[in-house]
Scaffold this motif. Structure first.
Motif, PDB file in Angstrom:
ATOM      1  N   ALA A  53       0.829  -1.207   0.000  1.00  0.00           N
ATOM      2  CA  ALA A  53       0.000   0.000   0.000  1.00  0.00           C
ATOM      3  C   ALA A  53       0.859   1.251   0.000  1.00  0.00           C
ATOM      4  O   ALA A  53       0.550   2.234  -0.696  1.00  0.00           O
ATOM      5  CB  ALA A  53      -0.930  -0.002   1.212  1.00  0.00           C
ATOM      6  N   HIS A  72       1.759   0.623   8.942  1.00  0.00           N
ATOM      7  CA  HIS A  72       1.086   1.598   8.078  1.00  0.00           C
ATOM      8  C   HIS A  72       1.740   2.971   8.196  1.00  0.00           C
ATOM      9  O   HIS A  72       1.942   3.673   7.198  1.00  0.00           O
ATOM     10  CB  HIS A  72      -0.396   1.685   8.439  1.00  0.00           C
ATOM     11  CG  HIS A  72      -1.063   0.345   8.503  1.00  0.00           C
ATOM     12  ND1 HIS A  72      -2.034   0.040   9.431  1.00  0.00           N
ATOM     13  CD2 HIS A  72      -0.874  -0.776   7.768  1.00  0.00           C
ATOM     14  CE1 HIS A  72      -2.422  -1.208   9.249  1.00  0.00           C
ATOM     15  NE2 HIS A  72      -1.736  -1.720   8.256  1.00  0.00           N
ATOM     16  N   CYS A 142      -6.784   6.303   2.288  1.00  0.00           N
ATOM     17  CA  CYS A 142      -6.607   4.873   2.532  1.00  0.00           C
ATOM     18  C   CYS A 142      -6.973   4.586   3.986  1.00  0.00           C
ATOM     19  O   CYS A 142      -6.407   5.189   4.905  1.00  0.00           O
ATOM     20  CB  CYS A 142      -5.166   4.464   2.261  1.00  0.00           C
ATOM     21  SG  CYS A 142      -4.827   2.726   2.568  1.00  0.00           S
ATOM     22  N   PHE A 144      -6.894   1.714   6.599  1.00  0.00           N
ATOM     23  CA  PHE A 144      -6.406   0.387   6.950  1.00  0.00           C
ATOM     24  C   PHE A 144      -7.291  -0.201   8.047  1.00  0.00           C
ATOM     25  O   PHE A 144      -7.514   0.437   9.088  1.00  0.00           O
ATOM     26  CB  PHE A 144      -4.970   0.452   7.462  1.00  0.00           C
ATOM     27  CG  PHE A 144      -3.947   0.787   6.420  1.00  0.00           C
ATOM     28  CD1 PHE A 144      -3.482  -0.184   5.545  1.00  0.00           C
ATOM     29  CD2 PHE A 144      -3.433   2.077   6.320  1.00  0.00           C
ATOM     30  CE1 PHE A 144      -2.524   0.119   4.584  1.00  0.00           C
ATOM     31  CE2 PHE A 144      -2.464   2.387   5.370  1.00  0.00           C
ATOM     32  CZ  PHE A 144      -2.013   1.405   4.497  1.00  0.00           C
ATOM     33  N   VAL A 172      -8.339  -0.945   2.902  1.00  0.00           N
ATOM     34  CA  VAL A 172      -7.366  -2.032   2.842  1.00  0.00           C
ATOM     35  C   VAL A 172      -7.591  -2.910   4.067  1.00  0.00           C
ATOM     36  O   VAL A 172      -7.276  -2.518   5.194  1.00  0.00           O
ATOM     37  CB  VAL A 172      -5.917  -1.514   2.795  1.00  0.00           C
ATOM     38  CG1 VAL A 172      -4.934  -2.682   2.778  1.00  0.00           C
ATOM     39  CG2 VAL A 172      -5.707  -0.622   1.584  1.00  0.00           C
ATOM     40  N   TYR A 217       0.302  -5.665  -4.381  1.00  0.00           N
ATOM     41  CA  TYR A 217       0.523  -4.385  -5.042  1.00  0.00           C
ATOM     42  C   TYR A 217      -0.373  -4.241  -6.262  1.00  0.00           C
ATOM     43  O   TYR A 217      -0.976  -3.181  -6.483  1.00  0.00           O
ATOM     44  CB  TYR A 217       1.989  -4.239  -5.447  1.00  0.00           C
ATOM     45  CG  TYR A 217       2.265  -3.000  -6.272  1.00  0.00           C
ATOM     46  CD1 TYR A 217       2.502  -1.777  -5.657  1.00  0.00           C
ATOM     47  CD2 TYR A 217       2.263  -3.048  -7.659  1.00  0.00           C
ATOM     48  CE1 TYR A 217       2.736  -0.629  -6.410  1.00  0.00           C
ATOM     49  CE2 TYR A 217       2.496  -1.918  -8.418  1.00  0.00           C
ATOM     50  CZ  TYR A 217       2.736  -0.708  -7.788  1.00  0.00           C
ATOM     51  OH  TYR A 217       2.954   0.430  -8.536  1.00  0.00           O
ATOM     52  N   LEU A 220      -3.964  -3.573  -5.164  1.00  0.00           N
ATOM     53  CA  LEU A 220      -4.108  -2.242  -4.572  1.00  0.00           C
ATOM     54  C   LEU A 220      -3.941  -1.146  -5.618  1.00  0.00           C
ATOM     55  O   LEU A 220      -4.649  -0.140  -5.587  1.00  0.00           O
ATOM     56  CB  LEU A 220      -3.093  -2.059  -3.446  1.00  0.00           C
ATOM     57  CG  LEU A 220      -3.342  -2.914  -2.193  1.00  0.00           C
ATOM     58  CD1 LEU A 220      -2.131  -2.872  -1.262  1.00  0.00           C
ATOM     59  CD2 LEU A 220      -4.592  -2.435  -1.453  1.00  0.00           C
TER      60      LEU A 220
END
Length: 332
Positions: A53, A72, A142, A144, A172, A217, A220
């Motif tokens: 990410a 993250h 994003c 998480f 995600v 990857y 995403l």
């Protein structure tokens, strides 16, 4: 759409995974010193989704996370000395020593915060996306999350709102199979896929192997491209696995909530050697590059802990700073 990794992206993802692993192993090694007086939730074993990410997001994107946020924060570009200082409760920490491991923030790189409350940053992230949409600013948010977030009401409310408004949100979901000690089969009906739940709410949805960083990857990147094109919020579920206890530096397989055979099977799918061997075989990296990366990361970690140890604790007079109530801080 498959997004093959160019050499630069491949090296970045591998380096980020090695760095995240090394940082958290250092935290685990030092935790018994009793200088880090806050709970810590480690991502050792599940570095793939965070690193993938981080390679997809750019400087205009924002991110929020939950209690297992170290990976993250670092993948988004967060400051390592400030993160370690925060875990030590020092004034130089990224939350000025007020939050500890589960409350990390670095607005300079677009990491807008993490929280101990499961699902707590989901509405925050959707609100940030709404602000981007209203201001017509580029970028996405994003969010998480772990698999347990799909058992919170606020996820359904926020995801539904994001879908209706077609907000620039990328969820995600790191599905590591457990909510503390509870496996999915005691929390979700048999056959229910989390990505399917998200799709039913109107989110573009996909799922894949989070311990295959290249595949992660690609998923995403495809999802982020859709968000940026105006297709609305996307949800990517990535299967992964934490090695250590839910909270803390130890291993806890002896508790019996998961089997040793399951643990070993997932450990054999470690995302770091998986990508490392692939890149060595393809000639993208070599032993010299790997040795230099390890040396650089170790020096960075040593400096971060030295910085944290030497930093002062916050002044006691600041204990009620940033608390907004009539009792604590009179309104004008």
């Amino acid at each position: 759409m498959v997004h093959p990794l160019d050499p630069g992206v491949s090296r970045r993802i591998l380096r980020d995974m090695i760095r995240i692993r090394a940082v958290e192993e250092a935290i685990a090694d030092r935790y018994a010193e009793q200088k880090m007086r806050c709970p810590t939730h480690l991502s050792i074993g599940q570095e793939g989704p965070a690193a993938a990410a981080g390679a997809v997001l750019d400087g205009q994107d924002l991110a929020v996370s939950g209690h297992r946020a170290h990976a993250h924060y670092l993948a988004k570009g967060g400051d390592l000395p400030a993160m370690i200082a925060e875990i030590y409760g020092k004034a130089t920490g990224c939350s000025r020593g007020n939050g500890g491991s589960m409350h990390l923030v670095d607005e300079a790189v677009g990491f807008m915060g993490s929280t101990a409350i499961v699902g707590g940053t989901v509405p925050v992230g959707v609100g940030l996306a709404l602000s981007l949409a209203i201001a017509r600013k580029p970028g996405l948010v994003c969010i998480f999350i772990g698999d347990a977030v799909l058992e919170t009401g606020v996820f359904y409310e926020s995801a539904g709102f994001a879908a209706v408004r077609k907000l620039p949100v990328l969820f995600v979901c790191e599905n590591n199979l457990y909510s503390v000690y509870s496996p999915l089969d005691v929390r979700q009906p048999a056959g229910r896929a989390l990505a399917g739940v998200a799709a039913a709410l109107g989110l573009g949805s996909s799922s894949g192997d989070g311990n295959d960083p290249q595949a992660a990857y690609s998923l995403l990147r495809t999802a982020a491209d859709r968000v940026r094109s105006g297709a609305g919020p996307q949800f990517v579920e990535l299967a992964t696995y934490r090695w250590r206890e839910h909270c803390g530096p130890m291993f806890d397989n002896e508790l019996g909530y998961r089997t040793e055979s399951e643990f070993l099977a997932w450990k054999a799918r470690d995302p770091i050697p998986r990508l490392r061997q692939s890149l060595l075989s393809d000639g993208v990296i070599d032993a010299v590059w790997l040795a230099a990366v390890h040396d650089e990361i170790q020096a960075e970690i040593d400096a971060a802990f030295t910085f944290a140890e030497a930093s002062p604790f916050p002044e006691s007079s600041l204990a009620s700073a940033d608390i907004y109530s009539r009792e604590m801080a009179p309104f004008p």
